[in-house]
Write a protein that holds these residues in place. Structure first.
Motif, PDB file in Angstrom:
ATOM      1  N   ILE A   6      54.096  -2.633 -24.410  1.00  0.00           N
ATOM      2  CA  ILE A   6      54.176  -1.598 -25.434  1.00  0.00           C
ATOM      3  C   ILE A   6      55.539  -0.924 -25.362  1.00  0.00           C
ATOM      4  N   ASP A   7      56.233  -0.908 -26.477  1.00  0.00           N
ATOM      5  CA  ASP A   7      57.496  -0.177 -26.584  1.00  0.00           C
ATOM      6  C   ASP A   7      57.196   1.154 -27.263  1.00  0.00           C
ATOM      7  N   TYR A   8      57.568   2.237 -26.602  1.00  0.00           N
ATOM      8  CA  TYR A   8      56.982   3.543 -26.906  1.00  0.00           C
ATOM      9  C   TYR A   8      58.075   4.591 -26.773  1.00  0.00           C
ATOM     10  N   ARG A   9      57.976   5.705 -27.511  1.00  0.00           N
ATOM     11  CA  ARG A   9      59.021   6.723 -27.413  1.00  0.00           C
ATOM     12  C   ARG A   9      58.431   8.125 -27.566  1.00  0.00           C
ATOM     13  N   LEU A  10      58.886   9.022 -26.696  1.00  0.00           N
ATOM     14  CA  LEU A  10      58.594  10.440 -26.844  1.00  0.00           C
ATOM     15  C   LEU A  10      59.637  11.021 -27.790  1.00  0.00           C
ATOM     16  N   LYS A  11      59.182  11.607 -28.918  1.00  0.00           N
ATOM     17  CA  LYS A  11      60.103  12.005 -29.978  1.00  0.00           C
ATOM     18  C   LYS A  11      60.720  13.381 -29.749  1.00  0.00           C
ATOM     19  N   SER A  12      60.035  14.224 -29.000  1.00  0.00           N
ATOM     20  CA  SER A  12      60.564  15.571 -28.780  1.00  0.00           C
ATOM     21  C   SER A  12      60.019  16.116 -27.460  1.00  0.00           C
ATOM     22  N   PRO A  13      60.428  15.504 -26.345  1.00  0.00           N
ATOM     23  CA  PRO A  13      59.881  15.934 -25.054  1.00  0.00           C
ATOM     24  C   PRO A  13      60.319  17.357 -24.703  1.00  0.00           C
ATOM     25  N   GLY A  14      59.510  18.021 -23.900  1.00  0.00           N
ATOM     26  CA  GLY A  14      59.782  19.405 -23.537  1.00  0.00           C
ATOM     27  C   GLY A  14      60.496  19.549 -22.209  1.00  0.00           C
ATOM     28  N   PHE A  15      61.364  18.602 -21.848  1.00  0.00           N
ATOM     29  CA  PHE A  15      62.080  18.647 -20.577  1.00  0.00           C
ATOM     30  C   PHE A  15      63.400  17.918 -20.728  1.00  0.00           C
ATOM     31  N   SER A  16      64.261  18.059 -19.730  1.00  0.00           N
ATOM     32  CA  SER A  16      65.558  17.370 -19.721  1.00  0.00           C
ATOM     33  C   SER A  16      65.599  16.227 -18.724  1.00  0.00           C
ATOM     34  N   ASP A  17      64.692  16.227 -17.764  1.00  0.00           N
ATOM     35  CA  ASP A  17      64.659  15.192 -16.724  1.00  0.00           C
ATOM     36  C   ASP A  17      63.220  14.692 -16.608  1.00  0.00           C
ATOM     37  N   PHE A  18      63.027  13.390 -16.818  1.00  0.00           N
ATOM     38  CA  PHE A  18      61.681  12.820 -16.858  1.00  0.00           C
ATOM     39  C   PHE A  18      61.085  12.601 -15.471  1.00  0.00           C
ATOM     40  N   ARG A  19      61.940  12.355 -14.479  1.00  0.00           N
ATOM     41  CA  ARG A  19      61.441  11.902 -13.177  1.00  0.00           C
ATOM     42  C   ARG A  19      60.419  12.843 -12.534  1.00  0.00           C
ATOM     43  N   PRO A  20      60.618  14.147 -12.589  1.00  0.00           N
ATOM     44  CA  PRO A  20      59.587  15.011 -11.998  1.00  0.00           C
ATOM     45  C   PRO A  20      58.246  14.940 -12.730  1.00  0.00           C
ATOM     46  N   TYR A  21      58.275  14.481 -13.985  1.00  0.00           N
ATOM     47  CA  TYR A  21      57.059  14.450 -14.787  1.00  0.00           C
ATOM     48  C   TYR A  21      56.441  13.053 -14.858  1.00  0.00           C
ATOM     49  N   LYS A  22      57.045  12.087 -14.180  1.00  0.00           N
ATOM     50  CA  LYS A  22      56.603  10.702 -14.321  1.00  0.00           C
ATOM     51  C   LYS A  22      55.145  10.520 -13.911  1.00  0.00           C
ATOM     52  N   SER A  23      54.756  11.038 -12.773  1.00  0.00           N
ATOM     53  CA  SER A  23      53.365  10.860 -12.323  1.00  0.00           C
ATOM     54  C   SER A  23      52.395  11.618 -13.230  1.00  0.00           C
ATOM     55  N   THR A  24      52.816  12.794 -13.702  1.00  0.00           N
ATOM     56  CA  THR A  24      51.975  13.553 -14.638  1.00  0.00           C
ATOM     57  C   THR A  24      51.794  12.788 -15.936  1.00  0.00           C
ATOM     58  N   TYR A  25      52.884  12.151 -16.372  1.00  0.00           N
ATOM     59  CA  TYR A  25      52.824  11.371 -17.594  1.00  0.00           C
ATOM     60  C   TYR A  25      51.878  10.178 -17.437  1.00  0.00           C
ATOM     61  N   GLU A  26      51.925   9.513 -16.310  1.00  0.00           N
ATOM     62  CA  GLU A  26      51.042   8.368 -16.074  1.00  0.00           C
ATOM     63  C   GLU A  26      49.574   8.784 -16.141  1.00  0.00           C
ATOM     64  N   LYS A  27      49.265   9.942 -15.586  1.00  0.00           N
ATOM     65  CA  LYS A  27      47.879  10.431 -15.649  1.00  0.00           C
ATOM     66  C   LYS A  27      47.496  10.785 -17.083  1.00  0.00           C
ATOM     67  N   TYR A  28      48.428  11.427 -17.781  1.00  0.00           N
ATOM     68  CA  TYR A  28      48.163  11.807 -19.172  1.00  0.00           C
ATOM     69  C   TYR A  28      47.887  10.577 -20.036  1.00  0.00           C
TER      70      TYR A  28
END
Length: 955
Positions: free
Chosen positions: A438-460
């Protein structure tokens, strides 16, 4: 001889049984609505399909044969047909244009043409699909304006047109999209003012309009949006506009991004927004000091760079627990830099903080100049950097961290023997399986750095997809312009360690379910991750062929019946031949049966209304000769006819299989048959014979009012004539409201439904959408409204009826008020994105009312015109209670008529004169012989019929 007859009877009986069974099987076999089949073929014809993705669109039935991208309801509706529910044509390399025939897929929920190369404009006919929930056209080459008609889609949840070349303003009608949550229109050429009316939308959560050509001002009313989470307007030109102070009251706002919008003035205080997570006001001309109020603890990004801000750094910028980036570079800030900005932060191994303070006027630092490992500070370009001991803060910019770095999975410990393609290792457990890519995109994320949110994103994401956490692998992620975050996902089948029947692939139903979650936008939105979009799906070999889900499974009853009947038919083939020979002999001795006859129906009988035979209708129209046709619409074709006694009539013939036609047929007969008023079109009779349904009306030789208001009209109406038409129309509607028994709400009053007879007497027509008014209950109380599905014509619709679905007599008053404005101005209700009510209101309030009056109607008494215009605007008030009743409308029109010069010698019932002053003859002019010359060509989307009742496609 007796034995021969016996065998013949047996053969006939067998064939009849066979035929009966075949008919039963055919009736049980569900097929796609023929109107929709024709529409799909037209849609394909307008597309260029180099990859032959739609090659099976010529094979069988769309729903039962699973045409590519066509998904249907898994049951038929009351009409016995299957209907197209979704059109999923994502990323198929299609070009060409979008056909207007899309509007005929009237039961569709999802229209998806994302990521193709389709050009041309968006068809206004899409506004006919009142069931539509998702309009997904992003990533094409579409151009032209947004159709006004899209604003009348009552169930639309999401409109995605981003990354096209759409131009022109946002239609005011979009303020009626009361169920719409997502406006994704970024990266186009949309221009003009943001409509303040959008502030009335109760469910709007995302406004993404960045990278357009918007101008004007930021509407303060947007602070009234009760559900707004993201307002993203970067890279527009609101030159000289300020950020409204009221934006500090947006209690639910999560992200405000107004980068590079030519904004001026001070920054409002956003400290009252409890969950604000992202604030970008960079690259404007904002001035003054930074507000001192403490921002939300959820804030991840503050970007105020490239403005003309002055003052010092607020102390409340320190100790923000989620902060990832603070940028105040390239301003005129001064004073002391508090070291608490980096000393009061606690970061784990995956978190980091970037502080961009360069090119200001800071002269000193309070506190330790040593920065934690994960904190980067840029101070160059400030006076404080003259201190040689601050190289760690004033060094050259060289960000050693790269947000575009791809993540890596955990397969290093897996055996060196790789999985055979297309199998891949499921990370951690080293299990070979075929993933969904799946090729996927967050259009308006609420952060500047994804890495701290990576595990949270996987759960979401796995929770939203109803998958186990181990089934997801984020293969890579990369930041793109916007900023937007593109993510490559791999979804694996579930691995259970103690299960001996482990599957290495998803089954087809699970593939369909997962893909449906993405294509139907069924994954819940996240506050921190924001809206997402599907860029593409790559189905590897085991999954190819299941991209087009079949909403029907197994052998249908009709098909099974066909199999059984087919077997039986073979057994009686000889008998069928015998039967055929007998029938052939029988036909030689009897007249041929008309091919027009269909299954018999019980014809209706209505007292007082003449019932015509099919033969009489055929004779009246020269067997429905094309030369007699004067119109066509959703109901069917309309013909000018001459009855046996010489009476001219208009014959509206229902299209075969038209549910709309059948419904209107019954409605019009039931409502019109007891009505008798000189300002209502008379029903002469009807035909319900030989499977045909036709309505017969008096012929209105001078066509529709809309025809005569058109710029193409050769003899424009004078003001006196227009006032007479208004008064006659109002009297006809007043009769419906007060004297008809029971009273009737018309529901579709418009200029093309007001017809003019040979003496230019105006008569109200088209009762196909009309509803009976409410009747008193057991206690004698009469309800004020009828609750009903919204139907009518855009531009004439009562706004309150549209919002509440409560139809009242004041709904007709509003529509007639719009007709009055047409009479005065000659404009159409909606034209080039402009609404007649709004345009006239603006002229009225600015004292420029005569600037909008139609100059083609010649001289006129200004006091009468002013009173008429004032009455029209009263009728068009948004609030029902503010409008006059129809009785009050008639009284006021009579009062205006009495003010007209030389009215003493005339009455309102006198024979009308034309705008040229010539007396109009009672008989039609010779120019009306044959095909009616008053068929309008400039009123698109309606049945352009002279002397008949046009059919309106419900919006």
């Amino acid at each position: 001889m007796g034995q021969s007859r016996a065998w013949t009877c047996v053969a006939v009986l067998a064939v009849c049984l066979c035929w009966s069974s075949l008919q039963a099987g055919a009736q049980e076999q569900e097929i796609t609505n023929p109107v929709e089949v024709t529409a799909l073929k037209a849609i394909k014809k307008s597309l260029i399909d180099p990859n032959k993705n739609l090659s099976n669109w010529n094979q069988g039935d769309p729903c039962t044969a699973n045409w590519t991208g066509v998904l249907c309801f898994n049951r038929s509706l009351d009409d016995g047909y299957l209907h197209v529910q979704e059109l999923q044509l994502l990323g198929m390399n299609l070009s060409g244009t979008l056909s207007p025939e899309l509007g005929r897929l009237s039961y569709m929920l999802i229209l998806d043409f994302m990521w193709n190369e389709i050009s041309g404009s968006i068809p206004k006919e899409i506004g006919n699909i009142t069931s539509l929930e998702l309009l997904l056209l992003n990533g094409n080459q579409l151009s032209g304006p947004l159709p006004e008609e899209l604003g009348y889609l009552p169930n639309l949840d999401r409109i995605q047109i981003d990354q096209n070349y759409i131009s022109g303003p946002i239609p005011k009608s979009f303020a009626y999209l009361n169920k719409t949550k997502h406006f994704h229109m970024n990266n186009n050429s949309i221009s003009g003012q943001l409509p303040p009316e959008l502030s009335r939308l109760p469910k709007l959560v995302h406004i993404l309009l960045d990278n357009n050509n918007l101008s004007g001002y930021l509407p303060p009313e947007f602070s009234d949006l009760p559900s707004l989470l993201i307002l993203q307007l970067d890279n527009n030109n609101f030159g000289g506009s300020t950020i409204p102070v009221s934006y500090g009251n947006m209690s639910k706002l999560l992200k405000l991004s107004l980068r590079n919008c030519s904004l001026e003035g001070p920054i409002p205080d956003f400290s009252r927004i409890p969950n604000l997570g992202y604030l970008d006001l960079s690259r404007n001309r904002l001035n003054g000091s930074i507000p001192l109020g403490k921002l939300s603890d959820d804030i991840t990004t503050i970007n105020l760079s490239n403005n003309t801000l002055t003052g010092s750094i607020p102390a409340n910028f320190s100790g923000l627990p989620q902060l990832q980036r603070l940028s105040i570079a390239n301003n005129s800030l001064s004073g002391i830099v508090p070291a608490a900005l980096w000393n009061d932060t606690t970061l784990n191994a995956t978190e980091r903080l970037i502080l961009e303070l360069q090119n200001n006027k800071f002269t000193n630092i309070s506190g330790s100049t040593q920065t934690p490992q994960n904190v980067t500070v840029w101070l160059q370009g400030n006076p404080v950097c003259s201190n040689a001991n601050l190289d760690n803060l004033c060094g050259s910019e060289n960000d050693d961290e790269d947000d575009s770095e791809s993540s890596t999975n955990s397969t290093a410990s897996c055996p060196s023997q790789a999985c055979p393609p297309p199998f891949e290792y499921l990370p951690v457990v080293c299990f070979c399986a075929v993933p969904l890519l799946i090729d996927y995109r967050l259009k308006s994320p609420g952060f500047s750095d994804f890495r701290p949110y990576k595990s949270t994103y996987e759960k979401y994401l796995t929770t939203g997809l109803r998958l186990d956490l181990d089934q997801l692998d984020i293969a890579s992620f990369v930041w793109q312009k916007g900023p937007r975050l593109r993510i490559s996902l791999k979804l694996f089948p579930l691995y259970v360690a103690d299960n001996t029947n482990i599957s290495h692939t998803f089954n087809s139903s699970e593939v369909k379910r997962i893909l449906g979650m993405f294509t139907g936008w069924n994954i819940p939105d996240s506050e921190v991750f924001g809206p997402y979009e599907l860029l593409g799906i790559n189905l590897l070999d085991p999954y190819k062929g299941v991209i087009v889900p079949s909403k029907k499974s197994g052998v249908s009853k009709g098909a099974l019946a066909g199999i059984i009947v087919g077997t039986f038919a073979g057994a009686v083939a000889l008998s069928a031949v015998v039967c055929f020979l007998i029938l052939r002999r029988h036909q030689r001795n009897h007249p041929a049966i008309s091919r027009r006859r269909r299954k018999s129906t019980s014809s209706i009988k209505i007292d007082g209304v003449k019932a015509f035979t099919y033969g009489e209708m055929a004779t009246a129209t020269d067997n429905f000769n094309i030369s007699a046709q004067i119109g066509q619409g959703g109901y069917g074709k309309v013909y000018k006819g001459t009855l046996a006694d010489g009476t001219l009539v208009a014959i509206k013939r229902a299209q075969e299989g038209s549910l709309q036609g059948e419904k209107e047929f019954l409605t019009e007969i039931e409502l019109l048959s007891p009505l008798h008023h000189r300002n209502l079109v008379s029903l002469v009779g009807y035909c319900d014979d030989e499977g045909e349904q036709m309505l017969v009306y008096e012929f209105m030789s001078h066509g529709t009012l809309r025809d005569h208001l058109s710029v193409k009209s050769k003899e424009p109406l004078g003001f006196e004539m227009r006032l007479r038409i208004a008064l006659a129309s109002a009297r006809g509607i007043l009769y419906l409201h007060t004297e008809a028994n029971p009273p009737i709400f018309h529901r579709d009053i418009k200029a093309s439904n007001i017809l003019l007879d040979s003496k230019f007497v105006a008569k109200v027509a088209d009762f196909g959408l009309s509803r009976l008014a409410p009747v008193p209950d057991l206690e004698g109380t009469t309800p004020a409204h009828v609750s009903t599905v919204v139907k009518g014509t855009p531009g004439y619709l009562d706004p309150e009826y549209f919002l509440t679905h409560k139809l009242t007599d004041k709904s007709d008053v509003y529509s007639l008020g719009v007709v009055f404005l047409e009479l005065l101005t000659g404009m159409q209700p909606i034209s080039h994105g402009k609404n007649i009510v709004r345009e006239v209101n603006i002229a009225f309030q600015s004292g420029m009312i005569f600037s909008v009056i139609d100059g083609r109607m010649g001289s006129y008494p200004s006091d009468c015109v002013e009173k008429f215009l004032s009455l029209a605007l009263k009728c068009c008030q948004d609030e029902t209670d503010a409008r006059p009743s129809m009785a009050e409308v008639v009284r006021e029109l009579e009062n205006i008529w009495s003010m007209m010069p030389d009215t003493d010698s005339r009455t309102t019932e006198s024979v009308l004169s034309s705008s040229t002053g010539k007396v109009v003859s009672d008989s039609p002019s010779s120019s009306n012989a044959g095909k009616n010359p008053y068929v309008s060509s400039d009123v698109s989307g309606s049945d352009l019929v002279s002397g008949v009742i046009p059919t309106i496609t419900p919006r």
